[in-house]
Write an enzyme that holds these catalytic residues in place. Structure first.
Site, short mmCIF file in Angstrom:
data_model
loop_
_atom_site.label_atom_id
_atom_site.label_comp_id
_atom_site.label_asym_id
_atom_site.label_seq_id
_atom_site.Cartn_x
_atom_site.Cartn_y
_atom_site.Cartn_z
N SER A 18 54.27 -20.75 14.18
CA SER A 18 54.10 -22.19 14.13
C SER A 18 52.74 -22.51 14.76
O SER A 18 52.28 -21.80 15.64
CB SER A 18 55.22 -22.85 14.93
OG SER A 18 54.79 -24.09 15.46
N LYS A 56 52.05 -23.05 -22.95
CA LYS A 56 51.60 -21.83 -22.25
C LYS A 56 51.56 -21.90 -20.74
O LYS A 56 52.02 -20.98 -20.06
CB LYS A 56 50.23 -21.42 -22.78
CG LYS A 56 50.30 -20.94 -24.21
CD LYS A 56 48.95 -20.67 -24.79
CE LYS A 56 49.05 -20.76 -26.30
NZ LYS A 56 49.38 -22.15 -26.78
N ASN A 88 59.02 -18.00 11.84
CA ASN A 88 59.67 -18.76 10.76
C ASN A 88 59.87 -17.92 9.51
O ASN A 88 59.05 -17.08 9.18
CB ASN A 88 58.82 -19.98 10.42
CG ASN A 88 58.77 -20.97 11.57
OD1 ASN A 88 59.72 -21.09 12.34
ND2 ASN A 88 57.65 -21.65 11.71
N TYR A 120 53.77 -26.60 -37.25
CA TYR A 120 52.98 -26.64 -36.01
C TYR A 120 52.51 -28.06 -35.70
O TYR A 120 52.10 -28.81 -36.58
CB TYR A 120 51.75 -25.71 -36.14
CG TYR A 120 50.89 -25.75 -34.88
CD1 TYR A 120 51.19 -24.94 -33.79
CD2 TYR A 120 49.80 -26.62 -34.78
CE1 TYR A 120 50.42 -25.00 -32.63
CE2 TYR A 120 49.03 -26.68 -33.63
CZ TYR A 120 49.34 -25.87 -32.56
OH TYR A 120 48.59 -25.94 -31.42
N THR A 154 83.96 -19.81 2.61
CA THR A 154 83.97 -20.85 1.57
C THR A 154 83.63 -22.13 2.32
O THR A 154 83.96 -22.26 3.51
CB THR A 154 85.34 -20.99 0.88
OG1 THR A 154 86.30 -21.38 1.87
CG2 THR A 154 85.80 -19.68 0.25
N HIS A 155 82.96 -23.05 1.66
CA HIS A 155 82.51 -24.29 2.32
C HIS A 155 81.65 -24.01 3.56
O HIS A 155 81.62 -24.80 4.49
CB HIS A 155 83.69 -25.19 2.73
CG HIS A 155 84.71 -25.39 1.64
ND1 HIS A 155 84.65 -26.42 0.75
CD2 HIS A 155 85.80 -24.66 1.29
CE1 HIS A 155 85.67 -26.35 -0.10
NE2 HIS A 155 86.38 -25.28 0.21
N GLU A 179 61.95 -19.33 2.39
CA GLU A 179 61.82 -20.78 2.13
C GLU A 179 60.94 -21.03 0.91
O GLU A 179 61.25 -21.87 0.06
CB GLU A 179 61.22 -21.48 3.35
CG GLU A 179 62.21 -21.59 4.51
CD GLU A 179 61.58 -22.09 5.81
OE1 GLU A 179 62.33 -22.33 6.75
OE2 GLU A 179 60.34 -22.23 5.88
N LYS A 208 57.76 -19.55 18.05
CA LYS A 208 58.44 -19.55 16.75
C LYS A 208 58.11 -18.35 15.86
O LYS A 208 56.99 -17.88 15.82
CB LYS A 208 58.07 -20.82 15.96
CG LYS A 208 58.58 -22.11 16.54
CD LYS A 208 60.07 -22.35 16.36
CE LYS A 208 60.55 -22.38 14.94
NZ LYS A 208 60.52 -23.70 14.34
N SER A 234 41.92 -25.42 -24.59
CA SER A 234 42.96 -24.59 -23.95
C SER A 234 42.40 -23.28 -23.42
O SER A 234 43.13 -22.48 -22.82
CB SER A 234 44.10 -24.31 -24.93
OG SER A 234 43.62 -23.67 -26.09
N GLN A 278 50.59 -26.63 -27.90
CA GLN A 278 49.62 -25.98 -27.02
C GLN A 278 50.05 -26.13 -25.55
O GLN A 278 49.60 -25.38 -24.68
CB GLN A 278 48.24 -26.61 -27.24
CG GLN A 278 47.15 -25.98 -26.43
CD GLN A 278 45.76 -26.35 -26.94
OE1 GLN A 278 45.32 -25.82 -27.93
NE2 GLN A 278 45.11 -27.29 -26.26
N1 ARG Z 1 45.23 -23.41 -29.19
C1 ARG Z 1 46.28 -23.66 -30.13
C2 ARG Z 1 47.62 -23.53 -29.40
O1 ARG Z 1 47.64 -22.97 -28.35
C3 ARG Z 1 46.21 -22.68 -31.23
C4 ARG Z 1 46.85 -23.12 -32.51
C5 ARG Z 1 45.99 -24.12 -33.17
N2 ARG Z 1 46.49 -24.44 -34.47
C6 ARG Z 1 46.12 -25.58 -35.06
N3 ARG Z 1 46.64 -25.82 -36.23
N4 ARG Z 1 45.31 -26.41 -34.50
O2 ARG Z 1 48.64 -23.98 -29.86
#
Ligand code: ARG
Length: 464
Positions: free
Chosen positions: A280, A328, A288, A320, A158-159, A293, A286, A25, A325
């Site tokens: 364009s 994020k 735009n 957990y 409206t509409h 958009e 044009k 990660s 993971q």
């Molecule tokens: N990289 C992990 C995450 O973002 C960190 C937590 C890892 N914890 C574990 N018990 N492996 O969730």
């Protein structure tokens, strides 16, 4: 050659490359480096304060982490260089390389489970504040536009059909009201989630004599969270920012849709600045409206990010699980989208031209004062509303036959439909009079619109 992993006491052989790829990660969670270092400093300081590590070890940890921070900000250390699996491992590994055993003591009474919950929460809190600051800038811009246009008539719809005359300031204040609600939602999420996960350890707390109140206040939280099992499993704070962003983007998208319509030749009510228009590749004439958009389009990913995380979380047993993971990237993406969208929308609105005459001309189409004529017949002549409604229908037909708007019919023409109509009707059919007649609380009348502007202004001024 991969560097030694620091969290694999029971794994004797090198991991599969595919596992590394799936598990890694670091390319995205390196965004959390500052939060990770801050959290570790607060944790280490508390450990030393409680006698869990020595003062000397804390000094080394403090120096080492600050050095790492400086290396990251100056770019002299590439976080990914040591090939650790996430930001937490990368920083701990680097620290241990620098200061040896003291670095290995940092993780006492802590797990990556509370560490990641802390880092991510700190990030979400910080970004929530930044988004609310951008939202208040946007509201200020909208207030400025609204203040200048409390007398600018346009057809309320409206509409997507002309309905009743309103003023442009009032229309803009409708959006300002949505953004106020968005602001309040971000703020309430901030307040609800301002609790520290640090010290929850893996899931059950720790036998070490830690002080969670101390780290909570050092990190700017109101208090520690209540239950550790919940805390390491909880991503509600992330879901809240995703929902808050998705809802705000839905508002931005609706405004964008109107800006696109209004800037078309059919409407011609606004003109975006050339700084905010694109050309364009084939049609030389044009200009735009790509910005609104794109804002409308980006609302799709904000919705997607919310649904992704809701789906990730829905079947997870406590506590957990590595599924988490996946929390994020969507949040990082939504935050980036939200901040860019708010900034560009504010700039574009401040620089667009509002074509007042075209808006007012549009009020001559669609018999906007028809409801007012019916109200006149009811109030002045005592005609039952349903009958008045039919009389006005006939009046509209007559106007259509003559090719004019109802507000342009002569008194004689009106009287040919209902002989008791008197001259005072002409004042009532005027679109500006219709707009100003709607003076019930929250209505469009210029004086009411001004009240709404004042109310939002003073709300903004009283924040903090
Ligand atoms: N990289 C992990 C995450 O973002 C960190 C937590 C890892 N914890 C574990 N018990 N492996 O969730």
């Amino acid at each position: 050659m991969s560097k030694k992993k620091i969290a694999s006491a029971r794994i004797g052989i090198e991991s599969s490359d595919l596992l590394k790829e799936l598990n890694n990660s670091l390319p995205f969670d390196k965004t959390l480096y500052l939060e990770d270092i801050k959290g570790s400093l607060a944790h280490a300081s508390m450990l030393a304060n409680k006698g869990i590590i020595s003062g000397d070890d804390f000094k080394k940890i403090n120096l080492g982490l600050n050095e790492i921070l400086e290396e990251i900000t100056s770019g002299s250390w590439d976080i990914e260089e040591d090939q650790q699996e996430d930001i937490h491992m990368a920083i701990e590994y680097r620290l241990t390389q620098k200061i040896g055993d003291a670095g290995k003591r940092l993780h006492t009474a802590r797990s990556r489970n509370d560490q990641v919950a802390l880092d991510f929460r700190l990030y979400v809190q910080k970004e929530t504040k930044e988004i609310t600051a951008l939202l208040s800038n946007l509201m200020k811009s909208l207030l400025e536009i609204a203040s200048k246009h409390t007398e600018t008539l346009l057809p309320g719809m409206t509409h997507l059909q002309h309905a009743q005359p309103i003023n442009f300031g009032y229309h803009i204040m409708a959006y300002a009201s949505m953004f106020k609600r968005d602001f309040e939602r971000f703020l309430s999420s901030y307040e609800r989630n301002n609790l520290s996960p640090l010290g929850c350890a893996a899931l059950a707390g720790t036998p070490h004599p830690i002080d969670r109140d101390m780290t909570a206040s050092a990190l700017g939280f109101d208090a520690p969270t209540l239950n550790c099992l919940d805390t390491v499993s909880d991503r509600d704070f992330a879901l809240e920012i995703l929902f808050n962003i998705a809802t705000m983007m839905m508002h931005i998208s609706r405004l964008s849709e109107e800006l696109i319509l209004w800037s078309s030749s059919e409407f011609g009510w606004i003109k975006l600045s050339d700084r905010h228009a694109t050309g364009s590749s084939i049609m030389p004439q044009k200009k735009n409206p790509d910005i609104p958009e794109l804002l409308r389009g980006k609302t799709g990913r904000a919705n997607g990010n919310l649904i992704s995380l809701l789906t990730v979380m829905k079947g997870l047993p406590l506590a957990y699980n590595k599924d988490m993971q996946e929390d994020k990237e969507g949040v990082f993406d939504s935050v980036k989208t939200a901040k860019l969208s708010l900034s560009i929308l504010e700039e574009m609105l401040a620089q667009m031209t509002i074509k007042k005459a075209a808006m007012e001309r549009a009020c001559k189409v669609g018999h906007l004062s028809a409801t007012d004529l019916a109200d006149y017949l009811v109030k002045k002549l005592g005609i039952p509303f349903r009958d008045a409604y039919h009389i006005v229908g006939n009046t509209v037909n007559l106007a259509e036959e003559q090719g004019v708007d109802i507000s342009e019919l002569s008194l004689e023409a009106l009287q040919s439909i209902e002989s008791n109509i008197e001259e005072d009707v002409l004042g009532i059919l005027d679109n500006r009079a219709c707009m100003n007649a709607r003076r019930s609380k929250g209505g469009t009348a210029t004086i009411r619109t001004k009240e709404q502007i004042e109310a939002l202004k003073s709300w903004l001024e009283n924040l903090r």
